[in-house]
Design a protein around this motif. Structure first.
Motif, short mmCIF file in Angstrom:
data_model
loop_
_atom_site.label_atom_id
_atom_site.label_comp_id
_atom_site.label_asym_id
_atom_site.label_seq_id
_atom_site.Cartn_x
_atom_site.Cartn_y
_atom_site.Cartn_z
N PHE A 29 0.94 -1.06 0.16
CA PHE A 29 0.03 0.04 0.00
C PHE A 29 0.89 1.24 -0.20
O PHE A 29 1.99 1.42 0.60
CB PHE A 29 -0.82 -0.08 1.18
CG PHE A 29 -2.24 -0.71 1.26
CD1 PHE A 29 -3.43 -0.38 0.95
CD2 PHE A 29 -1.95 -2.34 1.55
CE1 PHE A 29 -4.59 -1.09 0.86
CE2 PHE A 29 -3.20 -3.06 1.28
CZ PHE A 29 -4.41 -2.35 0.99
N PRO A 30 0.28 2.12 -0.76
CA PRO A 30 1.46 3.59 -0.66
C PRO A 30 1.31 4.23 0.82
O PRO A 30 2.13 4.94 1.09
CB PRO A 30 0.42 4.49 -1.58
CG PRO A 30 -0.90 4.00 -1.80
CD PRO A 30 -0.75 2.38 -1.48
N THR A 31 0.42 3.98 1.65
CA THR A 31 0.51 4.38 2.81
C THR A 31 -0.30 3.57 3.97
O THR A 31 -1.11 2.76 3.82
CB THR A 31 -0.50 5.84 3.26
OG1 THR A 31 -1.84 5.55 3.08
CG2 THR A 31 -0.05 6.73 2.08
N GLY A 32 0.30 3.63 5.16
CA GLY A 32 -0.25 2.68 6.23
C GLY A 32 -1.70 3.04 6.84
O GLY A 32 -2.40 2.27 7.03
N THR A 33 -1.98 4.46 6.66
CA THR A 33 -3.36 5.03 6.88
C THR A 33 -4.24 4.10 6.08
O THR A 33 -5.37 3.71 6.26
CB THR A 33 -3.35 6.41 6.61
OG1 THR A 33 -2.48 7.08 7.44
CG2 THR A 33 -4.84 6.86 6.66
N MET A 34 -4.02 4.20 4.58
CA MET A 34 -4.76 3.47 3.74
C MET A 34 -4.83 1.74 4.04
O MET A 34 -5.96 1.42 3.88
CB MET A 34 -4.39 3.51 2.13
CG MET A 34 -5.28 3.02 1.25
SD MET A 34 -4.77 3.07 -0.34
CE MET A 34 -4.68 4.67 -0.76
N ALA A 35 -3.57 1.24 4.55
CA ALA A 35 -3.60 -0.10 4.73
C ALA A 35 -4.46 -0.78 5.64
O ALA A 35 -5.25 -1.55 5.65
CB ALA A 35 -2.23 -0.58 4.80
N GLY B 128 12.98 3.05 4.33
CA GLY B 128 12.51 3.15 3.08
C GLY B 128 11.87 4.74 2.62
O GLY B 128 11.72 5.20 3.74
N LEU B 129 11.50 4.67 1.48
CA LEU B 129 11.08 6.05 1.25
C LEU B 129 9.61 6.07 1.57
O LEU B 129 9.21 7.47 2.22
CB LEU B 129 11.07 6.17 -0.41
CG LEU B 129 12.66 6.17 -1.02
CD1 LEU B 129 12.28 6.24 -2.45
CD2 LEU B 129 13.40 7.41 -0.45
N SER B 130 8.89 5.33 1.66
CA SER B 130 7.38 5.36 1.88
C SER B 130 6.79 3.72 1.75
O SER B 130 7.36 2.91 1.21
CB SER B 130 6.79 6.14 0.84
OG SER B 130 6.67 5.89 -0.52
N GLY B 131 5.47 3.88 1.98
CA GLY B 131 4.83 2.59 1.85
C GLY B 131 4.50 1.61 2.92
O GLY B 131 5.29 1.68 3.95
N ALA B 132 3.92 0.63 2.85
CA ALA B 132 3.34 -0.35 3.92
C ALA B 132 2.74 -1.24 3.16
O ALA B 132 2.75 -1.31 2.15
CB ALA B 132 2.44 0.41 4.69
N ALA B 133 2.51 -2.49 4.10
CA ALA B 133 2.08 -3.66 3.50
C ALA B 133 1.07 -4.01 4.45
O ALA B 133 0.88 -3.91 5.86
CB ALA B 133 2.97 -5.02 3.32
N LEU B 134 0.19 -4.54 4.31
CA LEU B 134 -1.24 -5.55 4.87
C LEU B 134 -0.98 -7.04 4.48
O LEU B 134 -0.82 -7.50 3.38
CB LEU B 134 -2.57 -5.02 4.30
CG LEU B 134 -3.57 -5.80 5.18
CD1 LEU B 134 -3.57 -5.49 6.60
CD2 LEU B 134 -5.10 -5.45 4.43
N ALA B 135 -0.65 -7.79 5.53
CA ALA B 135 -0.47 -9.26 5.63
C ALA B 135 -1.49 -10.18 6.29
O ALA B 135 -2.05 -9.75 7.19
CB ALA B 135 0.82 -9.66 6.08
N GLY B 136 -1.78 -11.15 5.70
CA GLY B 136 -2.82 -12.11 6.23
C GLY B 136 -3.13 -13.37 5.37
O GLY B 136 -2.03 -13.53 4.73
N SER B 137 -4.22 -13.83 5.50
CA SER B 137 -4.66 -14.67 4.65
C SER B 137 -4.65 -14.43 3.09
O SER B 137 -4.96 -13.26 2.82
CB SER B 137 -5.90 -15.34 5.10
OG SER B 137 -7.04 -14.57 4.79
N ALA B 138 -4.48 -15.54 2.30
CA ALA B 138 -4.78 -15.13 0.75
C ALA B 138 -6.02 -14.54 0.53
O ALA B 138 -6.23 -13.46 -0.36
CB ALA B 138 -4.51 -16.39 -0.17
N ALA B 139 -7.14 -15.12 1.08
CA ALA B 139 -8.49 -14.56 1.11
C ALA B 139 -8.68 -13.02 1.17
O ALA B 139 -9.25 -12.13 0.69
CB ALA B 139 -9.68 -15.33 1.69
N LEU B 140 -7.91 -12.75 2.48
CA LEU B 140 -8.18 -11.52 3.02
C LEU B 140 -7.33 -10.54 2.28
O LEU B 140 -7.85 -9.21 1.91
CB LEU B 140 -7.59 -11.23 4.56
CG LEU B 140 -7.44 -9.74 4.85
CD1 LEU B 140 -9.06 -9.26 5.46
CD2 LEU B 140 -6.66 -9.84 6.23
N VAL B 141 -6.28 -10.94 1.83
CA VAL B 141 -5.11 -10.12 1.41
C VAL B 141 -6.06 -9.78 -0.32
O VAL B 141 -5.92 -8.71 -0.84
CB VAL B 141 -3.79 -10.40 0.93
CG1 VAL B 141 -3.05 -9.72 -0.36
CG2 VAL B 141 -3.28 -10.35 2.13
#
Length: 378
Positions: free
Chosen positions: A80-86, A223-236
């Motif tokens: 994700f471009p931001t953690g807020t969005m994630a 890093g410059l920016s960015g975030a990730a949301l991790a979990g099950s394949a279905a949730l992602v």
């Protein structure tokens, strides 16, 4: 007024970036040319620069997602471009799945403090608070929340309270208490990367406690920016659909993705060293201030849980920020950065981060920096 504020901000950035000695690199640590040169120098060790740039999330972005899921031990991860969005997307997805639009979280959590009520304004979710104490909630506090909730969100570490963590037994018991209430658990793990030293456990074991985990690529990894949301394949998979709806499916994101991969390779293995040395710096600060440098001070927590902690002093934030800038300009040593009036009148607080540049600091180096800083406060 705006021009004056911009000039002051530029002066602070220049002073901190130009300091020969500092405890950590700042979030703005160079000119555009310097950052581009640094990325070009470091990135080949982490990714083949002969590959084509990404397009709508393939290539280097997909590789970053794969690496992140592997490190956290989850089925999948989405950039994700931001953690807020994630986090908004994660909590929205869980609301649909649980049938409850109520999220339990700490009043000091990032969505409550820094996101302009985005959860309620954009997603229609509502928040109930777990505790008013400056720490994560206990299992009893989770059980005693007065109304049903579908998701418990835990910020690990809790930044506004001093980057504090519950111990492992407390954390597992709190998670279990949420499960007893038929709630899912989401970790706001923007800084989860540095929690392994405190828990003595790997990232997969920590992440496995939650149903979803958000991590940042710039807060600890440089890093410059960015975030990730991790979990099950279905949730992602569901989250990526909402990422597109929220405007997060960017055409190209290779600079952020490359810098994140560099951070995973270079900074992630060093974080335990930073955490260990933060304890040395905290003790040295406490002894320097307590030895007569300041009329009163507080460090929270007394022994840092991560490589970051808070320092409180009984002066106006503007006075302390100016002293910090002058010390960096005049001595070449950057001890503190920006201070804020976040407590009682006349008391200010700042965040201290210990990174690679700070590993060489001895207790006497800290004491000398405190003396130079306090001379400019007075």
């Amino acid at each position: 007024m705006a021009d004056d504020q911009d000039a002051a901000a530029r002066r602070r950035v220049a002073a901190w970036a130009g300091a020969e000695r500092k405890l950590a690199d700042g979030p703005v640590s160079g000119t555009l040319a310097q950052r581009l040169a640094r990325l070009a120098d470091e990135a080949p060790e982490s990714y083949d620069l002969g590959e084509w740039t990404d397009m709508y999330g393939d290539g280097v972005v997909a590789e970053l997602e794969r690496r992140t899921a592997g490190l956290l031990g989850t089925e999948a991860a989405a950039f994700f471009p931001t953690g807020t969005m994630a986090q908004q997307v994660a909590l929205r997805c869980w609301a649909e799945r649980t049938g409850s639009r109520t999220v339990a979280m700490h009043p000091l959590a990032h969505p409550e403090q820094w996101e302009r009520d985005a959860l309620t304004q954009l997603t229609g979710l509502r928040v109930v608070h777990t505790t008013g104490e400056a720490r994560n909630p206990t299992e009893d506090e989770v059980r005693e929340v007065a109304e049903p909730f579908g998701t418990l969100a835990l910020e690990l570490p809790l930044r506004e309270a001093g980057f504090v963590l519950p111990d492992w037994d407390e954390l597992t018991a709190t998670v279990e208490a949420a499960r007893e209430r038929d709630a899912v658990v989401h970790f706001d793990g923007a800084r989860l990367w540095e929690c392994t030293a405190f828990y003595g456990r790997g990232l997969p074991e920590i992440a496995a406690l939650a149903d979803s985990v958000y991590v940042s690529f710039y807060k600890s990894l440089g890093g410059l920016s960015g975030a990730a949301l991790a979990g099950s394949a279905a949730l992602v998979e569901e989250a990526t659909a909402w990422r597109h709806r929220y405007g997060g499916q960017l055409f190209q994101q290779w600079p952020a993705a490359l810098s994140a991969l560099v951070g995973l390779d270079r900074e992630l293995p060093r974080l335990p060293q930073y955490v260990a040395h933060a304890k040395v710096v905290a003790v040295a600060l406490r002894e320097a201030f307590g030895g007569g440098a300041a009329p009163w001070s507080r460090i929270r927590p007394e022994e840092p849980h991560t490589h970051q902690f808070l320092v409180w002093l009984p002066y106006d934030a503007e006075v302390l920020t100016e002293a910090s800038v002058r010390a960096a300009e005049e001595t070449g040593t950057g001890l503190f950065r920006t201070w804020s009036d976040a407590g009682p009148p006349g008391v200010a607080v700042t965040e201290v981060t210990v990174g690679a540049p700070g590993l060489s600091w001895t207790a006497e180096d800290v004491a000398e920096a405190v003396r130079e800083f306090m001379a400019r406060v007075r």
